[in-house]
Design an enzyme around this catalytic site. Sequence first.
Site, PDB file in Angstrom:
ATOM      1  N   GLU A 173       8.303  -6.880   3.014  1.00  0.00           N
ATOM      2  CA  GLU A 173       7.354  -6.205   2.108  1.00  0.00           C
ATOM      3  C   GLU A 173       8.079  -5.287   1.120  1.00  0.00           C
ATOM      4  OE1 GLU A 173       5.405  -2.545   2.978  1.00  0.00           O
ATOM      5  OE2 GLU A 173       5.771  -2.788   5.122  1.00  0.00           O
ATOM      6  N   LYS A 189       2.320   2.817  12.953  1.00  0.00           N
ATOM      7  CA  LYS A 189       2.921   4.111  12.650  1.00  0.00           C
ATOM      8  C   LYS A 189       2.339   5.221  13.521  1.00  0.00           C
ATOM      9  CE  LYS A 189       2.295   2.795   8.670  1.00  0.00           C
ATOM     10  NZ  LYS A 189       1.697   2.973   7.369  1.00  0.00           N
TER      11      LYS A 189
HETATM   12  N1  PSU Z   1       5.437   1.438   7.326  1.00  0.00           N
HETATM   13  C1  PSU Z   1       6.507   2.117   6.851  1.00  0.00           C
HETATM   14  N2  PSU Z   1       6.508   2.492   5.569  1.00  0.00           N
HETATM   15  C2  PSU Z   1       5.501   2.129   4.726  1.00  0.00           C
HETATM   16  C3  PSU Z   1       4.404   1.370   5.225  1.00  0.00           C
HETATM   17  C4  PSU Z   1       4.424   1.075   6.522  1.00  0.00           C
HETATM   18  O1  PSU Z   1       7.446   2.408   7.575  1.00  0.00           O
HETATM   19  O2  PSU Z   1       5.575   2.447   3.560  1.00  0.00           O
HETATM   20  C5  PSU Z   1       3.326   0.879   4.299  1.00  0.00           C
HETATM   21  C6  PSU Z   1       3.100  -0.597   4.587  1.00  0.00           C
HETATM   22  O3  PSU Z   1       3.214  -1.295   3.373  1.00  0.00           O
HETATM   23  C7  PSU Z   1       1.717  -0.685   5.152  1.00  0.00           C
HETATM   24  C8  PSU Z   1       1.065   0.447   4.412  1.00  0.00           C
HETATM   25  O4  PSU Z   1       1.106  -1.915   4.919  1.00  0.00           O
HETATM   26  O5  PSU Z   1       2.060   1.469   4.459  1.00  0.00           O
HETATM   27  C9  PSU Z   1      -0.237   0.857   5.048  1.00  0.00           C
HETATM   28  O6  PSU Z   1      -0.922   1.658   4.165  1.00  0.00           O
HETATM   29  P1  PSU Z   1      -2.483   1.962   4.415  1.00  0.00           P
HETATM   30  O7  PSU Z   1      -2.474   2.788   5.672  1.00  0.00           O
HETATM   31  O8  PSU Z   1      -2.914   2.724   3.188  1.00  0.00           O
HETATM   32  O9  PSU Z   1      -3.148   0.639   4.548  1.00  0.00           O
END
Ligand code: PSU
Length: 305
Positions: free
Chosen positions: A26, A161
């Site tokens: 990603e 996370k």
């Molecule tokens: N995990 C990381 N760093 C990130 C992300 C995840 O270590 O930047 C990003 C990923 O792209 C994930 C997104 O899909 O955060 C999720 O964001 P949200 O909670 O707004 O869906």
Amino acid sequence: MKNNNLQLNPEVAEALASGRPVVALESTIISHGMPYPENVETALKVEQAVRENGAIPATVAMLDGKLKAGLSHDEIELLGKTGRQAIKASRRDIPFILAKKLTGATTVASTMIIADMAGVRIFATGGIGGVHRGAAETMDISADLQELANTNVAVISAGAKSILDIGLTLEYLETFGVPVIGYQTDEFPNFYTRKSGYGVDYRLDSPAEIAQALKIKWETGLKGGVLVANPIPAEHEPAFAAIQEATEKAVAEAFEKGIRGKETTPFLLARIKELTSGESLRANIELVLNNAALGARVALALAGG
Ligand code: PSU
Ligand code: MN
């Protein structure tokens, strides 16, 4: 309707045409997940880790009005420098970014979509988005979870996370039929740290066993993804208490500041980095590298290597 919006780079196209293993990566982690220049260095190292373990990397992003699977080093550098000026793009954002030829960094959800279009079944990242703490009030649930429910791509992660409500995230995945596999672990990892207090659905100890389960799932016509949870190697694991404390502080600050929607995750990751004097960033880099290596090995096994 033919999909003229997808553009594979020549190396990825060739690998796919000849049935060689490819791993999708990603780009939100590059633009929003880490500061420059660590983000670019890490993205290139992650690609290298995929290669060293026998697969071809396909970093995914939206550039010049195209959905790209496979970026050049210059394109990775551009995304890294653009940083948070790039648009963090999930499923909903794709058509608008293409129409306006904007620079879009793909989240787990949109990377899965583009990987699926390209025919790439394995995707390695850091940690998925999930159900945020306080979601009973805010309804902040990452679109990553619905994508896992619907799109046939396996996501290799270090869990969800630690900023999230892990219990609710696992409940959500259960409801939508997404299996959670622990790689060499019975316990669901907590992103920066190895343990969360929650179990996984199935423990599998080799890339071959993971590949076999994926093959059977998709041969059987069971739609959707699989979450593979691969704990950060113990030698790179930061102290649990320090991460927990920083996380709680960051979550409270986000709440006080009224940070909402797609801003939440980047804010929390950046704040935790500050509060841990960079310790969380070091862990983040190591766990992504570890996931890239496992992703390549699973892709290799899936390709019959
Ligand atoms: N995990 C990381 N760093 C990130 C992300 C995840 O270590 O930047 C990003 C990923 O792209 C994930 C997104 O899909 O955060 C999720 O964001 P949200 O909670 O707004 O869906
Ligand atoms: Mn969200």
